[in-house]
Scaffold this motif. Structure first.
Motif, short mmCIF file in Angstrom:
data_model
loop_
_atom_site.label_atom_id
_atom_site.label_comp_id
_atom_site.label_asym_id
_atom_site.label_seq_id
_atom_site.Cartn_x
_atom_site.Cartn_y
_atom_site.Cartn_z
N GLY A 1 2.46 -5.26 2.73
CA GLY A 1 2.37 -3.97 3.40
C GLY A 1 0.97 -3.38 3.28
O GLY A 1 0.38 -3.39 2.20
N VAL A 2 0.44 -2.87 4.39
CA VAL A 2 -0.93 -2.34 4.43
C VAL A 2 -0.95 -0.99 5.14
O VAL A 2 0.06 -0.54 5.69
CB VAL A 2 -1.89 -3.33 5.13
CG1 VAL A 2 -1.99 -4.63 4.35
CG2 VAL A 2 -1.43 -3.60 6.57
N ASN A 3 -2.12 -0.38 5.16
CA ASN A 3 -2.30 0.93 5.79
C ASN A 3 -3.31 0.85 6.93
O ASN A 3 -4.26 1.63 7.00
CB ASN A 3 -2.75 1.95 4.74
CG ASN A 3 -2.73 3.38 5.28
OD1 ASN A 3 -2.00 3.68 6.22
ND2 ASN A 3 -3.53 4.25 4.69
N GLY A 4 -3.10 -0.12 7.81
CA GLY A 4 -3.92 -0.23 9.01
C GLY A 4 -5.40 -0.35 8.72
O GLY A 4 -5.81 -0.96 7.72
N ALA B 1 0.84 -1.19 0.00
CA ALA B 1 0.00 0.00 0.00
C ALA B 1 0.88 1.25 0.00
O ALA B 1 1.81 1.36 0.80
CB ALA B 1 -0.92 -0.01 1.21
N GLY B 2 0.61 2.17 -0.92
CA GLY B 2 1.34 3.42 -0.98
C GLY B 2 2.72 3.33 -1.62
O GLY B 2 3.42 4.34 -1.72
N GLU B 3 3.12 2.16 -2.10
CA GLU B 3 4.45 1.99 -2.68
C GLU B 3 4.50 2.50 -4.12
O GLU B 3 3.50 2.46 -4.85
CB GLU B 3 4.84 0.51 -2.65
CG GLU B 3 6.26 0.23 -3.13
CD GLU B 3 6.61 -1.26 -3.08
OE1 GLU B 3 7.77 -1.59 -3.40
OE2 GLU B 3 5.74 -2.07 -2.75
N SER B 4 5.66 2.97 -4.54
CA SER B 4 5.91 3.33 -5.93
C SER B 4 6.76 2.24 -6.56
O SER B 4 7.85 1.95 -6.07
CB SER B 4 6.61 4.68 -6.03
OG SER B 4 5.79 5.72 -5.55
N THR C 1 1.05 -2.11 9.84
CA THR C 1 1.73 -1.76 8.59
C THR C 1 1.95 -2.98 7.69
O THR C 1 2.27 -2.83 6.52
CB THR C 1 3.10 -1.10 8.86
OG1 THR C 1 3.90 -1.98 9.67
CG2 THR C 1 2.91 0.22 9.61
N THR C 2 1.79 -4.16 8.25
CA THR C 2 1.87 -5.40 7.46
C THR C 2 0.74 -6.32 7.89
O THR C 2 0.23 -6.24 9.01
CB THR C 2 3.22 -6.12 7.65
OG1 THR C 2 3.37 -6.48 9.03
CG2 THR C 2 4.38 -5.26 7.19
N ALA C 3 0.37 -7.20 6.99
CA ALA C 3 -0.64 -8.21 7.29
C ALA C 3 -0.34 -9.44 6.45
O ALA C 3 0.15 -9.33 5.32
CB ALA C 3 -2.05 -7.69 6.99
N THR C 4 -0.63 -10.60 7.00
CA THR C 4 -0.45 -11.85 6.28
C THR C 4 -1.78 -12.30 5.71
O THR C 4 -2.80 -12.31 6.40
CB THR C 4 0.11 -12.94 7.21
OG1 THR C 4 1.39 -12.54 7.67
CG2 THR C 4 0.23 -14.27 6.47
#
Length: 348
Positions: free
Chosen positions: A205-208, A120-123, A297-300
């Motif tokens: 990667g996640v945004n909560g 999430a949010g990565e370029s 910030t991360t999730a499986t």
């Protein structure tokens, strides 16, 4: 001497005949003018494509034939190959003085990039390759560009190293248990698939709790067949498919076929749930933030496909959702209470 001359001429002719035909190669060019086309290319080697659910970006090119295709890559991995006449993404725009102008349309939400991997949010850096298929060998023009993933969307790609599959023999202990578990007069779930069970797992990667979607691509063909079996099972179980288990951030979420009507106890406007495409290659976790804390910030994401949901997991799922009825009875009716326990082995 005359005989030697004839031999030499014959050998020369043989060489000419044996030489493969080579078509003069003219690589495509990025379209930077508007005289003969509707617009210049956006994807040009410096472009940044920003996540948006309703807009598109364009790769506009010109070449000396009307045979073209566009390859899209992330690093060494081929994401997609769209060709003229076989894909709506590539269109012939116009022709002027023997030059053919084409446009490749790419959705800004990443949906034209199957197999994309991004937090999430990565370029991430992508590459578009415009190919002149009339040339032999084919000629290409490449343009790298940046895709800015949305802040609340993640893309996960399961390759062979993140995939496990299993085969169950009816005469094995686990196979007998699996057979017994299917003798459940209360369950209307069925499995006509010849595919075995499969399991995939990866951290992303996640945004909560703001996370909207996690888009999943399964690369292994056996695992895709197992996922497709879950899609088919959704038709026989009132929307939710119990022939698999999806766990997101440690929580069990319902799995459904894409387009299926959700049961009343799943609020699709706010509850987390997973949908699976018919071919089993793609799945999407919707409202993923519902099973996350604000500081995650991360999730499986772990998916087990083509294996009945465990009784305990079924109970956990019903308790977490607004299920109006007996949780124990629902879990008993739909869960695998004898336990199949297939022997999973890593694909790679």
């Amino acid at each position: 001497m005359k005989r030697n001359t004839l031999i030499a001429v014959g050998l020369a002719l043989a060489v000419l005949v044996a030489t493969p035909t080579v078509v003069m190669a003219t690589a495509p060019s990025l379209d930077t003018e508007t005289t003969d086309t509707a617009g210049t290319t956006e994807i040009d080697g410096t472009y940044t494509q920003t996540y948006n659910e309703s807009t598109h970006s364009f790769l506009n090119t010109s070449q000396d034939s009307n045979q073209t295709a566009t390859e899209l890559r992330q690093g060494d991995r081929l994401l997609a190959n769209y060709s003229l006449n076989d894909s709506a993404n590539v269109q012939h725009v116009s022709t002027a003085s023997g030059t053919y102008y084409h446009s490749t349309e790419l959705a800004d939400d990443g949906s034209d990039y199957p197999g994309l991997e991004a937090d999430a949010g990565e370029s991430v850096t992508l590459e578009a390759r415009s190919i002149n298929l009339a040339d032999s060998p084919h000629t290409t023009t490449n343009a790298s560009y940046t895709f800015d993933v949305g802040p609340n969307t993640s893309f996960v790609y399961y390759n062979d190293s993140e995939t496990e599959t299993a085969e169950i023999s009816t005469w094995s202990v686990s196979g007998l248990a699996a057979s017994l578990s299917s003798v459940n007069v209360f369950s209307d779930d069925s499995n006509d698939s010849e595919a075995g069970p499969a399991r995939v797992e990866q951290e992303i990667g996640v945004n909560g709790d703001s996370q909207d979607e996690i888009i999943v691509t399964v690369a292994n063909s056996d695992a895709q067949d197992s996922m497709a079996a879950v899609y088919d099972a959704s038709d026989t179980s009132g929307g939710v498919a119990y022939l698999g288990t999806a766990m997101v951030n440690g929580e069990v979420v319902p799995m459904m076929a894409e387009g299926a009507d959700a049961p009343d106890w799943v609020d699709t406007s706010e509850d987390a749930y997973m949908t699976i495409e018919e071919d089993g290659q793609t799945a999407t976790v919707h409202n993923a933030g519902a099973v996350m804390d604000s500081d995650d910030t991360t999730a499986t994401v772990e998916i087990t496909a083509n294996e009945k949901m465990d009784f305990g997991d079924a109970q956990s799922m019903y308790k977490a959702y607004d299920y109006d009825g007996s949780v124990w009875y629902a879990a008993f009716s739909n869960g695998e209470y004898f336990g199949g326990n297939p022997d999973y082995e890593a694909v790679a």
